[in-house]
Design a protein around this motif. Structure first.
Motif, short mmCIF file in Angstrom:
data_model
loop_
_atom_site.label_atom_id
_atom_site.label_comp_id
_atom_site.label_asym_id
_atom_site.label_seq_id
_atom_site.Cartn_x
_atom_site.Cartn_y
_atom_site.Cartn_z
N ALA A 1 -12.66 14.81 -1.17
CA ALA A 1 -11.64 14.50 0.14
C ALA A 1 -11.86 13.45 1.10
N ARG A 2 -10.94 12.93 1.47
CA ARG A 2 -11.06 11.75 2.40
C ARG A 2 -10.18 12.19 3.75
N VAL A 3 -10.32 12.06 4.87
CA VAL A 3 -9.81 12.40 6.22
C VAL A 3 -9.27 11.15 6.44
N LEU A 4 -7.83 11.31 6.96
CA LEU A 4 -7.10 10.21 7.46
C LEU A 4 -7.67 9.92 8.86
N GLU A 5 -8.34 8.68 9.00
CA GLU A 5 -9.08 8.42 10.02
C GLU A 5 -8.12 7.27 11.06
N ALA B 1 -5.45 18.68 3.22
CA ALA B 1 -7.08 18.69 3.12
C ALA B 1 -7.18 17.59 2.05
N ASN B 2 -6.34 17.04 1.56
CA ASN B 2 -6.64 15.91 0.35
C ASN B 2 -7.40 16.45 -0.70
N ARG B 3 -7.17 17.83 -1.16
CA ARG B 3 -8.03 18.54 -2.13
C ARG B 3 -7.01 18.73 -3.30
N ALA B 4 -5.68 18.52 -3.39
CA ALA B 4 -4.73 18.70 -4.35
C ALA B 4 -3.53 17.94 -4.50
N ARG B 5 -2.58 18.19 -3.43
CA ARG B 5 -1.41 17.46 -3.64
C ARG B 5 -1.51 15.99 -3.55
N SER B 6 -2.02 15.37 -2.35
CA SER B 6 -2.13 13.94 -2.24
C SER B 6 -2.90 13.22 -3.32
N ARG C 1 0.85 -1.27 0.14
CA ARG C 1 0.03 0.06 -0.05
C ARG C 1 0.77 1.16 0.01
N VAL C 2 0.38 2.16 -0.87
CA VAL C 2 1.12 3.51 -0.90
C VAL C 2 -0.03 4.43 -0.41
N ALA C 3 0.30 5.52 0.46
CA ALA C 3 -0.78 6.37 0.87
C ALA C 3 0.09 7.60 0.78
N PHE C 4 -0.74 8.71 0.07
CA PHE C 4 0.01 10.02 -0.11
C PHE C 4 -0.89 10.91 1.15
N SER D 1 -4.99 8.37 -1.25
CA SER D 1 -4.66 9.62 -0.66
C SER D 1 -5.62 9.81 0.36
N PHE D 2 -5.19 10.80 1.35
CA PHE D 2 -5.81 11.22 2.46
C PHE D 2 -5.36 12.76 3.05
N GLY D 3 -6.28 13.24 3.73
CA GLY D 3 -5.87 14.65 4.47
C GLY D 3 -6.05 14.34 5.90
#
Length: 76
Positions: free
Chosen positions: A66-70, A10-15, A3-6, A35-37
């Motif tokens: 956008a997905r938040v890192l839980e 905010a998970n709205r641009a870079r990741s 698994r690769v997670a960026f 990807s997460f924020g």
């Protein structure tokens, strides 16, 4: 499976952009790319500038939300 997670703010641009750039190189390999924020954005879309920048690379981020890192999201 690997698994690769960026992760970005905010998970709205870079990741999401980074994850989308990597996915074609993973191909059929057993690798999950996410990807997460760290800041909850309530499923907001990718920023307009990120959508435009990604389009220059042939990547469509228009459907991204956008997905938040839980806690525990990276376990497993």
């Amino acid at each position: 499976m690997a698994r690769v997670a960026f992760i970005c703010t905010a998970n709205r641009a870079r990741s999401p952009f980074a994850a989308a750039l990597l996915r074609p190189y993973v191909g059929e390999l057993p690798v999950l790319v996410d990807s997460f924020g760290v800041l909850d954005q309530g499923g907001a879309p990718a920023l307009p500038g990120a959508v435009r920048a990604a389009a220059e690379f042939g990547i469509d981020l228009s459907a991204h939300r956008a997905r938040v890192l839980e806690p525990g999201a990276l376990v497993g």
